[in-house]
Design a protein around this motif. Structure first.
Motif, short mmCIF file in Angstrom:
data_model
loop_
_atom_site.label_atom_id
_atom_site.label_comp_id
_atom_site.label_asym_id
_atom_site.label_seq_id
_atom_site.Cartn_x
_atom_site.Cartn_y
_atom_site.Cartn_z
N PRO A 57 0.81 -1.20 -0.20
CA PRO A 57 -0.06 -0.09 -0.02
C PRO A 57 0.81 1.23 0.06
N GLY A 58 2.05 1.28 0.67
CA GLY A 58 2.89 2.39 0.75
C GLY A 58 3.51 2.50 -0.97
N GLN A 59 4.02 1.65 -1.48
CA GLN A 59 4.36 1.69 -2.62
C GLN A 59 3.22 2.10 -3.66
N GLU A 60 2.10 1.56 -3.59
CA GLU A 60 0.76 2.26 -4.41
C GLU A 60 0.68 3.70 -4.22
N LEU A 61 0.46 4.04 -2.83
CA LEU A 61 0.62 5.52 -2.47
C LEU A 61 1.71 6.39 -3.08
N MET A 62 3.09 6.09 -3.05
CA MET A 62 4.10 6.74 -3.50
C MET A 62 4.06 6.77 -5.16
N ALA A 63 3.53 5.71 -5.61
CA ALA A 63 3.49 5.65 -7.36
C ALA A 63 2.57 6.91 -7.66
N ALA A 64 1.12 6.66 -6.93
CA ALA A 64 0.06 7.75 -7.28
C ALA A 64 0.88 8.86 -7.17
N SER A 65 1.56 9.35 -5.97
CA SER A 65 2.03 10.52 -5.82
C SER A 65 3.16 11.04 -6.79
N SER A 66 3.84 10.15 -7.24
CA SER A 66 4.89 10.46 -8.44
C SER A 66 4.18 10.80 -9.58
N ALA A 67 3.27 10.24 -9.98
CA ALA A 67 2.37 10.31 -11.07
C ALA A 67 1.98 11.82 -11.06
N LYS A 68 1.34 12.21 -9.95
CA LYS A 68 0.77 13.39 -9.53
C LYS A 68 1.75 14.39 -9.81
N LEU A 69 3.06 14.24 -9.09
CA LEU A 69 4.12 15.23 -9.17
C LEU A 69 4.62 15.30 -10.98
N GLU A 70 4.64 14.12 -11.54
CA GLU A 70 4.84 14.48 -12.97
C GLU A 70 3.95 15.10 -13.81
N ARG A 71 2.56 15.16 -13.23
CA ARG A 71 1.57 16.04 -13.94
C ARG A 71 1.74 17.44 -13.51
N LEU A 72 2.06 17.76 -12.34
CA LEU A 72 2.52 19.20 -11.83
C LEU A 72 3.70 19.73 -12.55
N ILE A 73 4.59 18.91 -12.60
CA ILE A 73 5.98 19.52 -13.48
C ILE A 73 5.55 19.78 -14.71
N SER A 74 4.83 18.76 -15.25
CA SER A 74 4.51 18.93 -16.83
C SER A 74 3.97 20.30 -16.87
N GLY A 75 2.91 20.45 -16.29
CA GLY A 75 1.87 21.63 -16.10
C GLY A 75 2.73 22.83 -15.91
N ARG A 76 3.37 22.81 -14.75
CA ARG A 76 4.29 24.08 -14.50
C ARG A 76 5.39 24.53 -15.67
N TYR A 77 6.03 23.56 -16.25
CA TYR A 77 7.10 23.87 -17.30
C TYR A 77 6.37 23.51 -18.83
#
Length: 147
Positions: free
Chosen positions: A98-118
């Protein structure tokens, strides 16, 4: 460039980068965990396994505080600890599924944020920034990623 100017620019960049990192972590962390707990999870996501001392050093926390935060994460079933086979006094902390799933989801969200910001950067600018990051990693962090 004179060293004082270099130090000033490096400090300024470091401060702004730290603010950006804190903002990104705050944006992607789940509501049910604290920022400190998320930083621990993020560290474990990149390291796979770490001792309490390594976690505390990374998060800038004392061993008792690290132990307390890890215990809370164990209670949330996001991490587990296991004894070192060679030294039973040493424990490793690892993400659970479950911790790995949570972090994978957070990592995907991070990629979306960075993609949007730049998103305003064109491919040539992205390449230039990536080269600059490689150079910074090599020269300032000693990571040896630049060619």
């Amino acid at each position: 460039m004179p060293l004082p100017e270099f130090a000033f620019q490096l400090r300024t960049f470091g401060t702004e980068f730290s603010k950006m990192t804190r903002w990104l972590l705050t944006e992607i962390k789940p509501e049910e965990i604290t920022l400190t707990q998320f930083e621990i999870l993020h560290f474990l996501y990149t390291e796979d396994s770490a001792t309490f001392g390594q976690i505390g050093a990374c998060a800038g926390m004392s061993l008792p505080n690290t132990s307390r935060e890890v215990k809370k994460l164990i209670g949330k079933k996001l991490v587990a600890k296991r004894a070192n086979l060679k030294d039973k006094r040493v424990y490793f902390v690892e993400l659970t599924p479950p911790g790995q799933e949570l972090m994978a989801a957070s990592s995907a969200k991070l990629e979306r944020l960075i993609s949007g910001r730049y998103s305003h950067l064109n491919p040539a600018e992205i390449s230039e920034v990536m080269q600059a990051l490689d150079l910074l990693s090599e020269k300032l962090l000693g990571n040896g990623t630049a060619e």
